[in-house]
Design an enzyme around this catalytic site. Structure first.
Site, PDB file in Angstrom:
ATOM      1  N   ASN A  55      47.095  -8.585   8.149  1.00  0.00           N
ATOM      2  CA  ASN A  55      46.430  -8.775   9.391  1.00  0.00           C
ATOM      3  C   ASN A  55      46.883  -7.933  10.491  1.00  0.00           C
ATOM      4  OD1 ASN A  55      44.825  -9.564  11.613  1.00  0.00           O
ATOM      5  ND2 ASN A  55      44.928 -11.942  10.637  1.00  0.00           N
ATOM      6  N   TYR A  68      50.700 -10.827  18.419  1.00  0.00           N
ATOM      7  CA  TYR A  68      51.869 -11.646  18.294  1.00  0.00           C
ATOM      8  C   TYR A  68      53.145 -10.938  18.554  1.00  0.00           C
ATOM      9  CZ  TYR A  68      48.944 -14.852  15.863  1.00  0.00           C
ATOM     10  OH  TYR A  68      48.056 -15.595  15.197  1.00  0.00           O
ATOM     11  N   GLU A  74      52.594 -18.241  10.577  1.00  0.00           N
ATOM     12  CA  GLU A  74      52.284 -17.280   9.619  1.00  0.00           C
ATOM     13  C   GLU A  74      51.265 -16.652   9.640  1.00  0.00           C
ATOM     14  OE1 GLU A  74      52.341 -21.027   7.789  1.00  0.00           O
ATOM     15  OE2 GLU A  74      54.386 -21.299   7.562  1.00  0.00           O
ATOM     16  N   ALA A  99      41.148 -17.474  16.703  1.00  0.00           N
ATOM     17  CA  ALA A  99      40.118 -16.775  16.453  1.00  0.00           C
ATOM     18  C   ALA A  99      39.163 -16.301  17.636  1.00  0.00           C
ATOM     19  CB  ALA A  99      39.383 -17.190  15.415  1.00  0.00           C
ATOM     20  N   VAL A 100      38.755 -15.119  17.556  1.00  0.00           N
ATOM     21  CA  VAL A 100      37.698 -14.740  18.659  1.00  0.00           C
ATOM     22  C   VAL A 100      36.484 -14.436  18.005  1.00  0.00           C
ATOM     23  CG1 VAL A 100      37.446 -13.067  20.416  1.00  0.00           C
ATOM     24  CG2 VAL A 100      39.620 -14.129  20.229  1.00  0.00           C
TER      25      VAL A 100
HETATM   26  C1  LIG Z   1      43.478 -11.679  16.210  1.00  0.00           C
HETATM   27  C2  LIG Z   1      42.427 -11.925  17.142  1.00  0.00           C
HETATM   28  C3  LIG Z   1      42.530 -13.390  17.612  1.00  0.00           C
HETATM   29  C4  LIG Z   1      42.625 -10.986  18.436  1.00  0.00           C
HETATM   30  O1  LIG Z   1      41.719 -11.332  19.381  1.00  0.00           O
HETATM   31  P1  LIG Z   1      41.379 -10.273  20.743  1.00  0.00           P
HETATM   32  O2  LIG Z   1      40.833 -11.145  21.749  1.00  0.00           O
HETATM   33  O3  LIG Z   1      40.420  -9.262  19.948  1.00  0.00           O
HETATM   34  O4  LIG Z   1      42.870  -9.742  21.080  1.00  0.00           O
HETATM   35  P2  LIG Z   1      43.058  -9.033  22.507  1.00  0.00           P
HETATM   36  O5  LIG Z   1      41.996  -8.506  22.982  1.00  0.00           O
HETATM   37  O6  LIG Z   1      43.602 -10.218  23.338  1.00  0.00           O
HETATM   38  O7  LIG Z   1      44.308  -8.184  22.138  1.00  0.00           O
HETATM   39  C5  LIG Z   1      45.765  -8.016  22.688  1.00  0.00           C
HETATM   40  C6  LIG Z   1      46.210  -7.349  22.095  1.00  0.00           C
HETATM   41  O8  LIG Z   1      46.557  -7.552  20.545  1.00  0.00           O
HETATM   42  C7  LIG Z   1      46.620  -6.191  19.805  1.00  0.00           C
HETATM   43  N1  LIG Z   1      45.364  -5.982  19.125  1.00  0.00           N
HETATM   44  C8  LIG Z   1      44.320  -6.876  18.968  1.00  0.00           C
HETATM   45  N2  LIG Z   1      43.398  -6.584  18.203  1.00  0.00           N
HETATM   46  C9  LIG Z   1      43.791  -5.544  17.511  1.00  0.00           C
HETATM   47  C10 LIG Z   1      43.368  -4.564  16.716  1.00  0.00           C
HETATM   48  N3  LIG Z   1      42.231  -4.805  16.190  1.00  0.00           N
HETATM   49  N4  LIG Z   1      44.161  -3.625  16.264  1.00  0.00           N
HETATM   50  C11 LIG Z   1      45.313  -3.491  16.653  1.00  0.00           C
HETATM   51  N5  LIG Z   1      45.947  -4.167  17.799  1.00  0.00           N
HETATM   52  C12 LIG Z   1      45.079  -5.054  18.138  1.00  0.00           C
HETATM   53  C13 LIG Z   1      46.555  -5.234  21.013  1.00  0.00           C
HETATM   54  O9  LIG Z   1      48.034  -4.748  21.306  1.00  0.00           O
HETATM   55  C14 LIG Z   1      45.930  -5.765  21.967  1.00  0.00           C
HETATM   56  O10 LIG Z   1      46.222  -5.203  23.238  1.00  0.00           O
HETATM   57  P3  LIG Z   1      45.427  -4.083  23.728  1.00  0.00           P
HETATM   58  O11 LIG Z   1      43.909  -4.274  23.705  1.00  0.00           O
HETATM   59  O12 LIG Z   1      45.634  -3.692  25.344  1.00  0.00           O
HETATM   60  O13 LIG Z   1      45.610  -2.820  23.060  1.00  0.00           O
HETATM   61  C15 LIG Z   1      41.086 -11.373  16.574  1.00  0.00           C
HETATM   62  O14 LIG Z   1      41.227 -10.160  16.065  1.00  0.00           O
HETATM   63  C16 LIG Z   1      40.509 -12.303  15.358  1.00  0.00           C
HETATM   64  O15 LIG Z   1      39.888 -13.433  15.932  1.00  0.00           O
HETATM   65  N6  LIG Z   1      40.631 -11.954  14.230  1.00  0.00           N
HETATM   66  C17 LIG Z   1      40.427 -13.009  13.141  1.00  0.00           C
HETATM   67  C18 LIG Z   1      41.109 -14.381  13.262  1.00  0.00           C
HETATM   68  C19 LIG Z   1      42.627 -14.023  12.996  1.00  0.00           C
HETATM   69  O16 LIG Z   1      42.942 -13.093  12.169  1.00  0.00           O
HETATM   70  N7  LIG Z   1      43.415 -14.952  13.333  1.00  0.00           N
HETATM   71  C20 LIG Z   1      44.920 -14.627  13.308  1.00  0.00           C
HETATM   72  C21 LIG Z   1      45.203 -15.496  12.184  1.00  0.00           C
HETATM   73  S1  LIG Z   1      47.232 -15.594  12.016  1.00  0.00           S
END
Ligand SMILES: CC(C)(COP(=O)(O)OP(=O)(O)OC[C@H]1O[C@@H](n2cnc3c(N)ncnc32)[C@H](O)[C@@H]1OP(=O)(O)O)[C@@H](O)C(=O)NCCC(=O)NCCS
Length: 162
Positions: free
Chosen positions: A118, A125, A113, A80-81
């Site tokens: 999401n 991934y 999983e 998570a971020v």
């Molecule tokens: C999923 C999560 C960890 C991604 O973290 P992040 O730091 O925002 O992701 P990044 O900036 O590294 O993104 C890398 C790539 O992932 C994809 N991506 C990330 N967020 C996205 C979004 N909201 N919609 C579409 N693609 C997305 C894109 O391909 C992105 O590359 P780009 O920015 O060049 O297009 C974040 O949204 C989060 O914390 N979500 C809530 C917790 C969660 O869902 N965890 C996963 C549980 S399985």
């Protein structure tokens, strides 16, 4: 319109330590509809097969990623971020580090999983080379959402610059 958050400074990925627990818990609560408990995070401090990474930026915790090494498999168990810090590459950066750590330990594949709805996580991934390999129906107890099972089978040869 709200100002965009300032760019993070001094971003570094470090192992989970006691001093991170409170902030990690806050990010978890803001990110997960069925958040882990404080005890679950504390257990990761001493998990013998765990890899738990925390990202610090501008002097605070902004994200975390965790996995367990089970035989030759890395099971990604949580990531998570901070909602204020998303789409800055932090999720990708932590998962890359997690995969490289596992690679160094001789792990040959990785799995996880993810909730079927999401899209952000699934896109991240897939960007890293994971493929959807199946669905566990009604897997999540809080809302009976399906889980998509994803695998990265070629971790031994994997590189972030694919
Ligand atoms: C999923 C999560 C960890 C991604 O973290 P992040 O730091 O925002 O992701 P990044 O900036 O590294 O993104 C890398 C790539 O992932 C994809 N991506 C990330 N967020 C996205 C979004 N909201 N919609 C579409 N693609 C997305 C894109 O391909 C992105 O590359 P780009 O920015 O060049 O297009 C974040 O949204 C989060 O914390 N979500 C809530 C917790 C969660 O869902 N965890 C996963 C549980 S399985």
């Amino acid at each position: 319109m709200a100002d965009a958050p300032a760019a993070l400074k001094h971003v570094q990925v470090v192992p989970l330590a006691e001093r991170h627990i409170a902030a990690v818990l806050e990010i978890e609560k803001a990110s997960n509809s069925a958040p882990w408990s404080e005890r679950s995070f504390r257990n990761e401090l001493t998990h013998p097969d765990g890899i738990f990474l925390v990202t610090e930026g501008s002097g605070r915790v902004v994200g975390f990623a965790a996995g367990w090494v089970l035989a030759d498999e890395l099971h990604i168990i949580n990531v998570a971020v901070d909602p204020q810090c998303r789409r800055q590459g932090l999720g990708r950066k932590m998962l890359v580090e997690l995969l490289l750590h596992a690679q160094e330990k001789g792990v040959t594949c990785a799995t996880l999983e993810v909730r079927a709805g999401n899209a952000a996580a699934i896109a991240l991934y897939e960007d890293l080379g994971f493929h959807s390999c199946g669905v566990r129906k009604k897997y999540y107890p809080d809302n009976r959402e399906d889980a998509v099972v994803m695998w990265l089978h070629e971790l031994a040869e994997w590189s972030p610059e694919r």
